[in-house]
Design an enzyme around this catalytic site. Structure first.
Site, PDB file in Angstrom:
ATOM      1  N   SER A 143     -11.827  -9.918  21.316  1.00 14.11           N
ATOM      2  CA  SER A 143     -10.506 -10.545  21.392  1.00 14.11           C
ATOM      3  C   SER A 143      -9.800 -10.010  22.629  1.00 14.11           C
ATOM      4  O   SER A 143     -10.149  -8.941  23.147  1.00 14.11           O
ATOM      5  CB  SER A 143      -9.687 -10.195  20.144  1.00 14.11           C
ATOM      6  OG  SER A 143      -8.325 -10.550  20.292  1.00 14.11           O
ATOM      7  N   TYR A 153      -6.376  -4.555  13.939  1.00 21.29           N
ATOM      8  CA  TYR A 153      -7.179  -5.640  14.485  1.00 21.29           C
ATOM      9  C   TYR A 153      -7.658  -5.298  15.896  1.00 21.29           C
ATOM     10  O   TYR A 153      -8.840  -5.436  16.219  1.00 21.29           O
ATOM     11  CB  TYR A 153      -6.364  -6.933  14.506  1.00 21.29           C
ATOM     12  CG  TYR A 153      -7.132  -8.131  15.021  1.00 21.29           C
ATOM     13  CD1 TYR A 153      -8.111  -8.734  14.245  1.00 21.29           C
ATOM     14  CD2 TYR A 153      -6.855  -8.676  16.279  1.00 21.29           C
ATOM     15  CE1 TYR A 153      -8.812  -9.832  14.707  1.00 21.29           C
ATOM     16  CE2 TYR A 153      -7.545  -9.778  16.750  1.00 21.29           C
ATOM     17  CZ  TYR A 153      -8.526 -10.349  15.957  1.00 21.29           C
ATOM     18  OH  TYR A 153      -9.228 -11.437  16.420  1.00 21.29           O
ATOM     19  N   LYS A 157     -11.536  -4.762  17.335  1.00 19.40           N
ATOM     20  CA  LYS A 157     -12.086  -5.556  18.429  1.00 19.40           C
ATOM     21  C   LYS A 157     -12.454  -4.696  19.634  1.00 19.40           C
ATOM     22  O   LYS A 157     -13.375  -5.036  20.393  1.00 19.40           O
ATOM     23  CB  LYS A 157     -11.101  -6.656  18.815  1.00 19.40           C
ATOM     24  CG  LYS A 157     -10.917  -7.715  17.721  1.00 19.40           C
ATOM     25  CD  LYS A 157     -12.246  -8.320  17.287  1.00 19.40           C
ATOM     26  CE  LYS A 157     -12.075  -9.432  16.269  1.00 19.40           C
ATOM     27  NZ  LYS A 157     -13.373 -10.054  15.895  1.00 19.40           N
TER      28      LYS A 157
END
Length: 271
Positions: A143, A153, A157
Site C-alpha cells: 500500500s 495497517y 503493509k
C-alpha cells in the site's frame, strides 16, 4: 513475464475490490485463474466472470490467516492446473485510527491476514513454483501506507514491502519476479473488512467512514496496472487517482531526506 496466455494465476482475496479486478485483468490476458476468498459466494461469482472471458477459472474458499487453508489452496490449484506461474497475495483487512486506540486483538487480526497471509502463500506455493523450473511471478499487495504512518495497517503493509524486497533478490536467479503493489485511494470493500472479522479477535474497531465502497479509483485500473507490472517485472508498482502524486511526493521526499540525514549522523569513529 512476457506472455501470460495459458499460464495459471492464484489470486487471494479475489472475491472483491482490487483483487477481483486483478482476476479479470489476468483473464483478459488469457491467464487461467484460481479465485481464493474467505467469502465462497463472492469467489464463485468472480470465477464465473473470468470464465466468461474464455479462461479456466476455479473458486476456492480460503482463509489466508489459516496456514492449513492456504496449503489446501495450493494443493487444489496444482491438482487442477498442474502448474502455478503467478501468485498474487492480495487478501487484506483494515482498521482505522491511532495505535493508542487499538487493542491487542486488532493487531493480531490485521497481522494474521495482511502479513501472515502473505507468508502462508509464499510457503505453500513457492517451493512448487521453484520445482517447476519455469518463469514465474509473485505479486504482494502492500500500500502507499507502507511508506510511513497509518497505524496498524501501515505497519502490516511495511512488512509486506520488506518481504517483497527480500524475495526480489533471492528469486531473481530462479527467474521468478517479485512485485510490491502499492495502491492508494481505490474504490473497494476494504472499509468493510470487519464483516469477516472472527469473534476471537474481540470487539469491532471504530469505522469512522462506515463501510462505503463508492470512492477513489475504479479497481480495474489497479488490476491492469498490476498485470503491467508483472509483464515488466517491476518491484514497485503504484496505482492511485491522478493528482494524488502532488500530495504524496513532498511527504515521501521529506521522509527520505530525514532518513538520509540520519544516515549522515550515523558514522561513529572507532578509537
Amino acid at each position: 513475464m512476457e506472455d501470460l496466455e495459458g499460464r495459471t494465476a492464484v489470486v487471494t482475496g479475489g472475491g472483491s475490490g482490487i483483487r477481483r479486478a486483478m482476476v479479470l485483468a489476468l483473464a483478459e490476458e488469457g491467464t487461467n485463474v484460481v479465485v481464493a476468498d474467505i467469502e465462497a459466494d463472492a469467489a464463485a461469482a468472480v470465477a464465473g466472470e473470468a470464465a466468461e472471458l474464455g479462461v479456466q477459472a476455479l473458486a476456492i474458499t480460503t482463509d489466508v490467516a489459516d496456514r492449513d487453508s492456504v496449503t489446501g489452496l495450493a494443493d487444489a490449484s496444482f491438482d487442477r492446473f498442474g502448474r502455478v506461474h503467478i501468485l498474487c497475495n492480495n487478501a487484506g483487512v483494515l482498521v482505522m485510527g491511532p495505535i493508542t486506540d487499538m487493542i491487542v486483538e486488532d493487531w493480531e487480526w490485521i497481522l494474521s491476514v495482511n502479513v501472515m497471509g502473505v507468508v502462508h502463500g509464499i510457503h505453500a506455493f513457492l517451493p512448487r513454483m521453484l520445482a517447476q523450473g519455469e518463469p514465474g511471478h509473485i505479486l504482494n499487495t502492500a500500500s502507499v501506507a507502507a511508506f510511513g504512518g497509518e497505524g496498524i495497517y501501515g505497519t502490516s503493509k511495511a512488512a509486506v514491502l520488506a518481504i517483497s524486497q527480500s524475495l526480489r533478490s533471492e528469486l531473481e536467479p530462479a527467474g521468478i519476479g517479485v512485485t510490491a503493489l502499492c495502491p492508494g485511494t481505490i474504490s473497494s470493500q476494504i472499509l468493510g473488512a470487519q464483516r469477516n472479522r472472527p469473534a476471537r479477535f474481540g470487539r469491532l474497531a471504530n469505522e469512522p467512514f462506515g463501510r462505503i465502497t463508492d470512492y477513489g479509483l475504479d479497481p480495474i485500473h489497479v488490476g491492469r496496472r498490476a498485470v503491467a507490472a508483472i509483464h515488466a517485472n517491476e518491484l514497485y508498482a503504484f496505482a492511485f487517482p491522478e493528482g494524488d502524486e502532488r500530495r504524496m511526493r513532498p511527504r515521501y521526499q521529506a521522509r527520505f531526506d530525514d532518513i538520509l540525514a540520519a544516515v549522515d549522523r550515523g558514522p561513529i569513529a572507532q578509537e
